[in-house]
Scaffold this motif. Structure first.
Motif, mmCIF file in Angstrom:
data_model
loop_
_atom_site.group_PDB
_atom_site.id
_atom_site.type_symbol
_atom_site.label_atom_id
_atom_site.label_comp_id
_atom_site.label_asym_id
_atom_site.label_seq_id
_atom_site.Cartn_x
_atom_site.Cartn_y
_atom_site.Cartn_z
ATOM 1 N N VAL A 154 -3.214 0.651 9.419
ATOM 2 C CA VAL A 154 -3.573 1.247 8.284
ATOM 3 C C VAL A 154 -3.229 0.128 7.218
ATOM 4 O O VAL A 154 -3.941 0.076 6.237
ATOM 5 C CB VAL A 154 -2.766 2.663 8.039
ATOM 6 C CG1 VAL A 154 -2.841 3.183 6.536
ATOM 7 C CG2 VAL A 154 -3.482 3.771 8.762
ATOM 8 N N PHE A 155 -1.919 -0.152 7.170
ATOM 9 C CA PHE A 155 -1.324 -1.029 5.977
ATOM 10 C C PHE A 155 -2.175 -2.390 6.133
ATOM 11 O O PHE A 155 -1.840 -3.353 5.246
ATOM 12 C CB PHE A 155 -0.124 -1.033 6.371
ATOM 13 C CG PHE A 155 0.757 0.065 5.667
ATOM 14 C CD1 PHE A 155 1.037 0.113 4.165
ATOM 15 C CD2 PHE A 155 1.337 0.958 6.390
ATOM 16 C CE1 PHE A 155 1.409 1.239 3.772
ATOM 17 C CE2 PHE A 155 1.903 2.067 5.800
ATOM 18 C CZ PHE A 155 1.905 2.214 4.456
ATOM 19 N N GLN A 205 1.047 7.186 -0.134
ATOM 20 C CA GLN A 205 -0.050 8.260 0.388
ATOM 21 C C GLN A 205 -0.552 7.694 1.837
ATOM 22 O O GLN A 205 -1.229 8.473 2.559
ATOM 23 C CB GLN A 205 -1.304 7.841 -0.748
ATOM 24 C CG GLN A 205 -2.317 8.860 -0.553
ATOM 25 C CD GLN A 205 -3.252 8.890 -1.807
ATOM 26 O OE1 GLN A 205 -3.777 7.700 -2.060
ATOM 27 N NE2 GLN A 205 -3.794 10.068 -2.255
ATOM 28 N N LYS A 206 -0.680 6.359 2.045
ATOM 29 C CA LYS A 206 -0.877 5.808 3.097
ATOM 30 C C LYS A 206 -0.116 6.390 4.083
ATOM 31 O O LYS A 206 -0.551 6.717 5.361
ATOM 32 C CB LYS A 206 -1.121 4.224 3.059
ATOM 33 C CG LYS A 206 -2.184 3.686 2.282
ATOM 34 C CD LYS A 206 -2.091 2.249 2.576
ATOM 35 C CE LYS A 206 -3.283 1.529 1.719
ATOM 36 N NZ LYS A 206 -3.251 0.056 1.677
ATOM 37 N N GLN A 266 -0.146 10.462 5.258
ATOM 38 C CA GLN A 266 -1.390 10.864 6.029
ATOM 39 C C GLN A 266 -1.134 10.391 7.277
ATOM 40 O O GLN A 266 -1.521 11.105 8.234
ATOM 41 C CB GLN A 266 -2.612 9.909 5.449
ATOM 42 C CG GLN A 266 -3.030 10.378 3.847
ATOM 43 C CD GLN A 266 -3.259 11.608 4.096
ATOM 44 O OE1 GLN A 266 -3.981 12.360 4.906
ATOM 45 N NE2 GLN A 266 -2.955 12.309 2.811
ATOM 46 N N TRP A 268 1.812 2.988 -1.504
ATOM 47 C CA TRP A 268 2.035 2.950 0.064
ATOM 48 C C TRP A 268 2.279 4.407 0.353
ATOM 49 O O TRP A 268 2.189 4.560 1.758
ATOM 50 C CB TRP A 268 3.060 1.919 0.243
ATOM 51 C CG TRP A 268 4.444 2.337 -0.466
ATOM 52 C CD1 TRP A 268 4.873 1.946 -1.684
ATOM 53 C CD2 TRP A 268 5.580 3.123 0.159
ATOM 54 N NE1 TRP A 268 6.092 2.193 -1.730
ATOM 55 C CE2 TRP A 268 6.595 2.931 -0.836
ATOM 56 C CE3 TRP A 268 5.669 3.913 1.389
ATOM 57 C CZ2 TRP A 268 7.860 3.805 -0.822
ATOM 58 C CZ3 TRP A 268 6.772 4.398 1.397
ATOM 59 C CH2 TRP A 268 7.900 4.399 0.680
#
Length: 371
Positions: A230-231, A179-180, A183, A177
């Motif tokens: 994103v998640f 890395q998401k 960004q 998580w």
């Protein structure tokens, strides 16, 4: 309030027109009529919210003096110290340190500072106070009062090992998580001058306190929406919902949960909107969960006091509702102990705390009254 009214009355006509035009442009670009009406009614509802009573010195000292064993939980930023633009400047005052020291030295007391700050940060500010327990990163790390002399080695991790990262790791290359989240935060840091990313062992936080106020609020809303998106992509296990502290009372009988909403995206990750920041962290830990763990360890405590000012502190208040008969009051007849929860700030702010004081200085005066 008086100064604001004076400024509004004396502002030049051309400035009035410019402000009005800017607000009108914003409404046209971002809100339709229905959305605007919803916001107006929400503001009206907040204005009519019943006030949380002010915690008086007499009420506090009366319950405190009767107790044989006390648990005291205190947030740091905005509670023991005022909120400041630069978090590194939130150094505790001599008065604050003296009060913490005297409270912690009392053999009847078990005192914890429960903060979202990192272990190093919290240790630097209050780690030298004898017999003071510490919890860092919203319950991810714990240092009990008896472990204080062990220094950094005294910290115990409370979360799953895969959720905790060494402080020297590269957050850009760390998988899962993080890395998401990084960004998204990097993009909004580039778009928002004055904002920055804070890396902790168990979480990532995007701060915009030093950004332009209007731009910061606008970008924060966009950032939060982007994180949700994103998640949510490509994961059919995700079930976004709002966490609420445990309670046997019907939802309509509880105080408004607006200030302590936590968006749970997966069983592992929460997104929190704090004061001028957005944080992504594992759901395995929270201030509420660490407080519950400490309370269960000290079942003989007949007085619990908890104070905080932020969204994450509502997690603590919610957990302690259980110990006050789900009423949030200090002396509920069904409870074996006295529980006092205290929000720092306006009494009009929706909260699950049973009392409020207006600012950190009032809280310090309250604590000082029993020493």
């Amino acid at each position: 309030m008086v100064e604001a009214l004076k400024t509004a009355l004396e502002i030049a006509d051309e400035d009035k027109k410019a402000i009005s035009q800017r607000q009108l442009d914003y409404l046209r670009e971002n809100l339709d009529c229905r959305r605007w009406a919803d916001l107006v009614f929400k503001d009206l509802a907040k204005a009519t919210t019943p006030s949380t009573p002010l915690l008086s010195i007499n009420t506090f000292t009366s319950s405190y003096s009767k107790a044989n064993r006390r648990l005291i939980f205190l947030d740091y930023d905005g509670t023991l110290t005022p909120i400041v633009a630069n978090p590194e400047d939130a150094v505790p005052s001599e008065k604050c340190l003296k009060i913490l020291s005297l409270l912690a030295k009392d053999p009847k007391n078990i005192v914890y500072v429960i903060s979202g700050r990192s272990q190093d940060n919290l240790s630097d500010f209050v780690g030298h106070v004898d017999r003071l327990g510490l919890s860092a990163e919203h319950g991810c790390f714990l240092r009990t009062p008896s472990m204080g002399e062990q220094g950094a080695e005294g910290w115990i991790g409370q979360g799953a090992s895969e959720d905790v990262m060494d402080k020297d790791d590269d957050i850009r290359s760390h998988e899962t998580w993080r890395q998401k989240a990084i960004q998204v935060f990097l993009e909004f840091t580039e778009r928002t001058p004055g904002s920055h990313i804070e890396q902790k062992a168990s979480s990532l936080t995007w701060h915009y306190r030093l950004a332009d106020p209007d731009l910061g609020v606008y970008q924060a809303a966009d950032c939060h929406a982007r994180l949700l998106s994103v998640f949510s992509e490509g994961d059919n296990r995700l079930d976004a919902h709002v966490e609420s502290p445990k309670s046997s009372k019907p939802a309509e009988s509880q105080k408004s949960s607006e200030p302590h909403k936590t968006t749970t995206l997966t069983p592992q990750v929460n997104i929190l909107k704090g004061k001028k920041n957005i944080e992504v962290r594992p759901s395995a830990t929270s201030k509420g969960k660490i407080v519950r763990k400490i309370v269960e360890k000290h079942a003989d405590a007949d007085f619990i006091f908890c104070a905080g000012d932020d969204t994450t502190d509502e997690d603590m208040f919610g957990e302690l509702l259980i110990d006050s008969g789900d009423q949030g009051s200090s002396d509920h007849p069904d409870s074996k102990r006295t529980v006092m929860t205290c929000a720092i700030g306006s009494g009009k702010r929706p909260t699950r705390a049973s009392f409020h004081v207006n600012n950190p200085e009032q809280l310090l005066s309250l604590l000082q009254s029993v020493l």
